[in-house]
Design a protein around this motif. Sequence first.
Motif, PDB file in Angstrom:
ATOM      1  N   ILE A  75      12.239  35.124 -34.959  1.00 57.68           N
ATOM      2  CA  ILE A  75      12.789  36.369 -35.467  1.00 57.68           C
ATOM      3  C   ILE A  75      11.704  37.205 -36.135  1.00 57.68           C
ATOM      4  O   ILE A  75      11.791  38.440 -36.175  1.00 57.68           O
ATOM      5  N   GLU A  76      10.654  36.556 -36.639  1.00 61.20           N
ATOM      6  CA  GLU A  76       9.573  37.292 -37.291  1.00 61.20           C
ATOM      7  C   GLU A  76       8.878  38.267 -36.340  1.00 61.20           C
ATOM      8  O   GLU A  76       8.279  39.258 -36.789  1.00 61.20           O
ATOM      9  N   ASP A  77       8.949  37.987 -35.054  1.00 70.64           N
ATOM     10  CA  ASP A  77       8.331  38.881 -34.074  1.00 70.64           C
ATOM     11  C   ASP A  77       9.095  40.192 -33.928  1.00 70.64           C
ATOM     12  O   ASP A  77       8.645  41.094 -33.221  1.00 70.64           O
ATOM     13  N   ALA A  78      10.246  40.285 -34.589  1.00 71.49           N
ATOM     14  CA  ALA A  78      11.052  41.512 -34.529  1.00 71.49           C
ATOM     15  C   ALA A  78      11.099  42.213 -35.884  1.00 71.49           C
ATOM     16  O   ALA A  78      11.971  43.045 -36.122  1.00 71.49           O
ATOM     17  N   GLN A  79      10.153  41.930 -36.753  1.00 71.39           N
ATOM     18  CA  GLN A  79      10.242  42.439 -38.124  1.00 71.39           C
ATOM     19  C   GLN A  79      10.049  43.953 -38.230  1.00 71.39           C
ATOM     20  O   GLN A  79      10.435  44.570 -39.228  1.00 71.39           O
ATOM     21  N   ASP A  80       9.458  44.581 -37.234  1.00 71.28           N
ATOM     22  CA  ASP A  80       9.285  46.033 -37.264  1.00 71.28           C
ATOM     23  C   ASP A  80      10.348  46.765 -36.445  1.00 71.28           C
ATOM     24  O   ASP A  80      10.166  47.922 -36.062  1.00 71.28           O
ATOM     25  N   THR A  81      11.446  46.105 -36.214  1.00 70.95           N
ATOM     26  CA  THR A  81      12.514  46.649 -35.363  1.00 70.95           C
ATOM     27  C   THR A  81      13.322  47.733 -36.078  1.00 70.95           C
ATOM     28  O   THR A  81      13.587  47.645 -37.272  1.00 70.95           O
ATOM     29  N   ASP A  82      13.709  48.756 -35.309  1.00 71.41           N
ATOM     30  CA  ASP A  82      14.588  49.810 -35.823  1.00 71.41           C
ATOM     31  C   ASP A  82      16.057  49.478 -35.606  1.00 71.41           C
ATOM     32  O   ASP A  82      16.913  49.814 -36.424  1.00 71.41           O
ATOM     33  N   ILE A  83      16.354  48.845 -34.462  1.00 72.34           N
ATOM     34  CA  ILE A  83      17.738  48.532 -34.082  1.00 72.34           C
ATOM     35  C   ILE A  83      17.836  47.056 -33.712  1.00 72.34           C
ATOM     36  O   ILE A  83      17.146  46.583 -32.802  1.00 72.34           O
ATOM     37  N   PHE A  84      18.681  46.324 -34.418  1.00 67.44           N
ATOM     38  CA  PHE A  84      18.992  44.947 -34.038  1.00 67.44           C
ATOM     39  C   PHE A  84      20.348  44.937 -33.343  1.00 67.44           C
ATOM     40  O   PHE A  84      21.319  45.521 -33.856  1.00 67.44           O
ATOM     41  N   ILE A  85      20.434  44.273 -32.195  1.00 64.50           N
ATOM     42  CA  ILE A  85      21.703  44.136 -31.486  1.00 64.50           C
ATOM     43  C   ILE A  85      22.022  42.649 -31.360  1.00 64.50           C
ATOM     44  O   ILE A  85      21.273  41.893 -30.739  1.00 64.50           O
ATOM     45  N   VAL A  86      23.112  42.235 -31.972  1.00 72.33           N
ATOM     46  CA  VAL A  86      23.493  40.824 -32.021  1.00 72.33           C
ATOM     47  C   VAL A  86      24.459  40.514 -30.889  1.00 72.33           C
ATOM     48  O   VAL A  86      25.551  41.099 -30.814  1.00 72.33           O
ATOM     49  N   THR A  87      24.066  39.588 -30.001  1.00 65.84           N
ATOM     50  CA  THR A  87      24.891  39.255 -28.834  1.00 65.84           C
ATOM     51  C   THR A  87      25.089  37.750 -28.717  1.00 65.84           C
ATOM     52  O   THR A  87      25.054  37.188 -27.629  1.00 65.84           O
ATOM     53  N   ILE A 113      14.219  39.462 -42.676  1.00 70.75           N
ATOM     54  CA  ILE A 113      13.104  40.344 -42.318  1.00 70.75           C
ATOM     55  C   ILE A 113      13.434  41.826 -42.490  1.00 70.75           C
ATOM     56  O   ILE A 113      12.633  42.687 -42.125  1.00 70.75           O
ATOM     57  N   LEU A 114      14.607  42.118 -43.055  1.00 71.77           N
ATOM     58  CA  LEU A 114      14.956  43.517 -43.305  1.00 71.77           C
ATOM     59  C   LEU A 114      14.041  44.128 -44.355  1.00 71.77           C
ATOM     60  O   LEU A 114      13.630  43.458 -45.306  1.00 71.77           O
ATOM     61  N   LYS A 115      13.738  45.416 -44.193  1.00 70.33           N
ATOM     62  CA  LYS A 115      12.844  46.109 -45.110  1.00 70.33           C
ATOM     63  C   LYS A 115      13.591  47.208 -45.854  1.00 70.33           C
ATOM     64  O   LYS A 115      14.501  47.848 -45.320  1.00 70.33           O
ATOM     65  N   ARG A 116      13.171  47.449 -47.078  1.00 69.10           N
ATOM     66  CA  ARG A 116      13.812  48.447 -47.931  1.00 69.10           C
ATOM     67  C   ARG A 116      13.555  49.866 -47.412  1.00 69.10           C
ATOM     68  O   ARG A 116      12.457  50.193 -46.967  1.00 69.10           O
ATOM     69  N   ASN A 117      14.596  50.681 -47.465  1.00 71.76           N
ATOM     70  CA  ASN A 117      14.508  52.091 -47.087  1.00 71.76           C
ATOM     71  C   ASN A 117      14.047  52.302 -45.645  1.00 71.76           C
ATOM     72  O   ASN A 117      13.468  53.336 -45.312  1.00 71.76           O
ATOM     73  N   ALA A 118      14.278  51.312 -44.775  1.00 71.88           N
ATOM     74  CA  ALA A 118      13.836  51.437 -43.380  1.00 71.88           C
ATOM     75  C   ALA A 118      14.881  52.107 -42.507  1.00 71.88           C
ATOM     76  O   ALA A 118      14.582  52.550 -41.405  1.00 71.88           O
ATOM     77  N   GLY A 119      16.122  52.175 -42.976  1.00 67.98           N
ATOM     78  CA  GLY A 119      17.179  52.775 -42.171  1.00 67.98           C
ATOM     79  C   GLY A 119      17.511  52.000 -40.921  1.00 67.98           C
ATOM     80  O   GLY A 119      17.981  52.565 -39.926  1.00 67.98           O
ATOM     81  N   THR A 120      17.282  50.692 -40.941  1.00 68.39           N
ATOM     82  CA  THR A 120      17.546  49.845 -39.784  1.00 68.39           C
ATOM     83  C   THR A 120      19.041  49.798 -39.488  1.00 68.39           C
ATOM     84  O   THR A 120      19.863  49.745 -40.398  1.00 68.39           O
ATOM     85  N   ILE A 121      19.376  49.780 -38.204  1.00 73.21           N
ATOM     86  CA  ILE A 121      20.773  49.639 -37.789  1.00 73.21           C
ATOM     87  C   ILE A 121      20.981  48.257 -37.192  1.00 73.21           C
ATOM     88  O   ILE A 121      20.200  47.807 -36.349  1.00 73.21           O
ATOM     89  N   LEU A 122      22.026  47.595 -37.626  1.00 75.30           N
ATOM     90  CA  LEU A 122      22.430  46.318 -37.046  1.00 75.30           C
ATOM     91  C   LEU A 122      23.712  46.541 -36.267  1.00 75.30           C
ATOM     92  O   LEU A 122      24.733  46.922 -36.836  1.00 75.30           O
TER      93      LEU A 122
END
Length: 430
Positions: A75-87, A113-122
């Motif tokens: 999962i660490e390889d996705a730490q700079d992700t903007d959109i996570f899609i759980v399937t 691995i979520l980052k503060r103020n990143a606006g990531t969508i899950l």
Amino acid sequence: MTTPLSSPPGGERIAVIGLGYVGLPLAVALARRFDCIGIDIDSNRIAELKAGHDRTREVTPDTLADSGLRLSECIEDAQDTDIFIVTVPTPVDSANQPDLRPVLGATRAIAAILKRNAGTILVYESTVYPGVTEDVCGPELERLSGLKRGVDFFLGYSPERINPGDREHTVDRITKVIAGENAEVTERLATIYGAVTSGGVFRAASIKTAEAAKVIENAQRDINIAFMNEIAQIFGKIGLSVHDVLDAANTKWNFLRFAPGLVGGHCIGVDPYYLSYKAQQLGMLPRVVLAGRSINDGMSNYLADEVHSRLGKAGRVLMLGLTFKEDVPDLRNSKVVNVIERLKWIGHEVTIHDPLADPQEAAHEYGLHVDAAALDRRYDAVIAAVPHARYRGWNGEDIARIVESGGLVADIKGIWRDVELPPDLRRWQL
């Protein structure tokens, strides 16, 4: 007031968590338009995919290679992700209660691995009862990450509609239902999903609405199939084949034709329990939903008992097919397993043949042996449980080669209705 989202559409970095029947086709489709990485905790699965092999047979080696999809079990390889899609899967436990451990496991991995103020969508695609995304996963993300929903990260839901083995209704052709926790999230998801499917997107009124829509899609099919299974049993008592009856009824313009049989798999045989669980939490007994489940869950014993009754004694039985549906290798929640267990309990010796089932998976999951040489012998009864293409093309001679004189041919799905059998063989079908 929510914080504006980062990363404009078009430059999204996307991670798909779970690369099974749902996640892999979606990840491949997304990778054609976006920077996409597929994550799966099964290192063997990742190794196979990197070698170009998809054990589910949903994605060809060439399509996989050409997609540009990156793959990892970390999962660490996705730490700079903007959109996570759980399937990931959403099964039920032994008491038919929702088992949210896979969803929560994925949620907890992402929280780390979520980052503060990143606006990531899950975005969750796994089938759940209404409320899981916002009332279960959202609080868990906040608790573990220390971040604030609606500020540091946002939630969305887009129910999966993958039908294993279906080459027509693929993820790049179907309408995708989407919902975000606010209008901006919804529009961002509309841009992403709209870029990968020609079927367009439908903006649901809310996340809970989208969750509810998914769970009733499969519950509706389950109930309709249950009706077919019930009438098959009724007509069987008066010597009628339900398939003959359906042929006649289907001439009416508004008749809805469903096929009777075993109802397993990861969707139709599971999702109604999610709906009934939520209903019972609210103090309501979902009589129709549970009645359908009861009928369909009881079909395994019904079929085994009918075969035994017609044989009149315990004998050698060949089971054709073990997967949960035709022309796919998926063994999850296969109700053929229950038929086998019932026959063995009665006293029959059961041999299993399936050209698509993985013998190692069958042994690991169910303790069953898939015999590649099973068609070289003869049996007192042959049960066509799963209508794989391998079996659908058989003629009377093919069938006679594996059935003893006076033996029983149990054609559960009616695939040999038009095949003339030798006069010394008995035929039974729903």
